[in-house]
Design a protein around this motif. Structure first.
Motif, PDB file in Angstrom:
ATOM      1  N   ILE A  59       0.838  -1.207   0.000  1.00 33.81           N
ATOM      2  CA  ILE A  59       0.000   0.000   0.000  1.00 33.81           C
ATOM      3  C   ILE A  59       0.868   1.250   0.000  1.00 33.81           C
ATOM      4  CG2 ILE A  59      -1.622   1.349   1.395  1.00 33.81           C
ATOM      5  CD1 ILE A  59      -2.933  -1.318   2.165  1.00 33.81           C
ATOM      6  N   ASN A  60       1.954   1.236   0.751  1.00 35.27           N
ATOM      7  CA  ASN A  60       2.856   2.376   0.792  1.00 35.27           C
ATOM      8  C   ASN A  60       3.438   2.657  -0.593  1.00 35.27           C
ATOM      9  OD1 ASN A  60       4.345   4.457   1.907  1.00 35.27           O
ATOM     10  ND2 ASN A  60       6.039   3.131   2.434  1.00 35.27           N
ATOM     11  N   TYR A  61       3.890   1.627  -1.293  1.00 41.93           N
ATOM     12  CA  TYR A  61       4.448   1.816  -2.632  1.00 41.93           C
ATOM     13  C   TYR A  61       3.386   2.315  -3.608  1.00 41.93           C
ATOM     14  CZ  TYR A  61       8.818  -0.432  -1.323  1.00 41.93           C
ATOM     15  OH  TYR A  61      10.006  -0.736  -0.749  1.00 41.93           O
ATOM     16  N   ILE A  62       2.172   1.800  -3.508  1.00 43.41           N
ATOM     17  CA  ILE A  62       1.090   2.248  -4.389  1.00 43.41           C
ATOM     18  C   ILE A  62       0.767   3.714  -4.137  1.00 43.41           C
ATOM     19  CG2 ILE A  62      -1.373   1.962  -4.890  1.00 43.41           C
ATOM     20  CD1 ILE A  62      -0.947  -1.063  -4.473  1.00 43.41           C
ATOM     21  N   VAL A  63       0.699   4.112  -2.874  1.00 46.96           N
ATOM     22  CA  VAL A  63       0.427   5.516  -2.544  1.00 46.96           C
ATOM     23  C   VAL A  63       1.531   6.421  -3.070  1.00 46.96           C
ATOM     24  CG1 VAL A  63       0.298   7.142  -0.608  1.00 46.96           C
ATOM     25  CG2 VAL A  63      -1.071   5.078  -0.582  1.00 46.96           C
ATOM     26  N   ILE A  64       2.770   5.984  -2.943  1.00 45.52           N
ATOM     27  CA  ILE A  64       3.890   6.796  -3.441  1.00 45.52           C
ATOM     28  C   ILE A  64       3.806   6.952  -4.955  1.00 45.52           C
ATOM     29  CG2 ILE A  64       6.387   6.820  -3.780  1.00 45.52           C
ATOM     30  CD1 ILE A  64       6.657   5.635  -0.988  1.00 45.52           C
ATOM     31  N   VAL A  65       3.490   5.884  -5.672  1.00 49.69           N
ATOM     32  CA  VAL A  65       3.417   5.965  -7.127  1.00 49.69           C
ATOM     33  C   VAL A  65       2.238   6.819  -7.573  1.00 49.69           C
ATOM     34  CG1 VAL A  65       2.994   4.611  -9.216  1.00 49.69           C
ATOM     35  CG2 VAL A  65       4.650   3.826  -7.544  1.00 49.69           C
ATOM     36  N   ILE A  66       1.085   6.688  -6.906  1.00 44.81           N
ATOM     37  CA  ILE A  66      -0.103   7.441  -7.309  1.00 44.81           C
ATOM     38  C   ILE A  66       0.026   8.918  -6.958  1.00 44.81           C
ATOM     39  CG2 ILE A  66      -2.567   7.774  -6.838  1.00 44.81           C
ATOM     40  CD1 ILE A  66      -2.791   4.740  -6.611  1.00 44.81           C
ATOM     41  N   LEU A  67       0.420   9.222  -5.732  1.00 46.31           N
ATOM     42  CA  LEU A  67       0.448  10.609  -5.281  1.00 46.31           C
ATOM     43  C   LEU A  67       1.753  11.325  -5.603  1.00 46.31           C
ATOM     44  CD1 LEU A  67      -1.264  10.266  -1.811  1.00 46.31           C
ATOM     45  CD2 LEU A  67      -2.284  10.971  -3.964  1.00 46.31           C
ATOM     46  N   GLY A  68       2.775  10.591  -5.832  1.00 45.39           N
ATOM     47  CA  GLY A  68       4.062  11.217  -6.068  1.00 45.39           C
ATOM     48  C   GLY A  68       4.580  10.937  -7.453  1.00 45.39           C
ATOM     49  N   ASP A  69       5.793  10.499  -7.494  1.00 46.63           N
ATOM     50  CA  ASP A  69       6.493  10.231  -8.731  1.00 46.63           C
ATOM     51  C   ASP A  69       7.176   8.873  -8.565  1.00 46.63           C
ATOM     52  OD1 ASP A  69       7.965  10.289 -11.013  1.00 46.63           O
ATOM     53  OD2 ASP A  69       8.937  12.206 -10.622  1.00 46.63           O
TER      54      ASP A  69
END
Length: 75
Positions: A59-69
């Motif tokens: 979930i942390n990696y998915i959030v980083i990819v969706i909200l960040g870069d």
């Protein structure tokens, strides 16, 4: 001031909401990792805590990819 809490800098500008979401996810990953390691070293049943830790990382990696870069995953 908030990017200092994440200890990395990227070229993509982050919103305040995205930063708080990432911080909350990172705190959950750290807490679930500590619980997992404690149960692992005390030789208790680690199946639930291991699955929770793995799901928290995903979930942390998915959030980083969706909200960040995607380059945020490198730092």
């Amino acid at each position: 001031m908030m990017p200092l809490y994440l200890f990395h800098v990227t070229a993509v500008e982050h919103s305040e909401t995205a930063l708080w979401t990432c911080i909350i996810c990172n705190v959950f990953v750290v807490v679930s990792g500590i619980v997992f390691m404690y149960k692992l070293f005390t030789q208790k049943d680690v199946r639930k805590s291991g699955i929770t830790f793995a799901v928290a990382i995903v979930i942390n990696y998915i959030v980083i990819v969706i909200l960040g870069d995607p380059f945020d995953l490198l730092g």
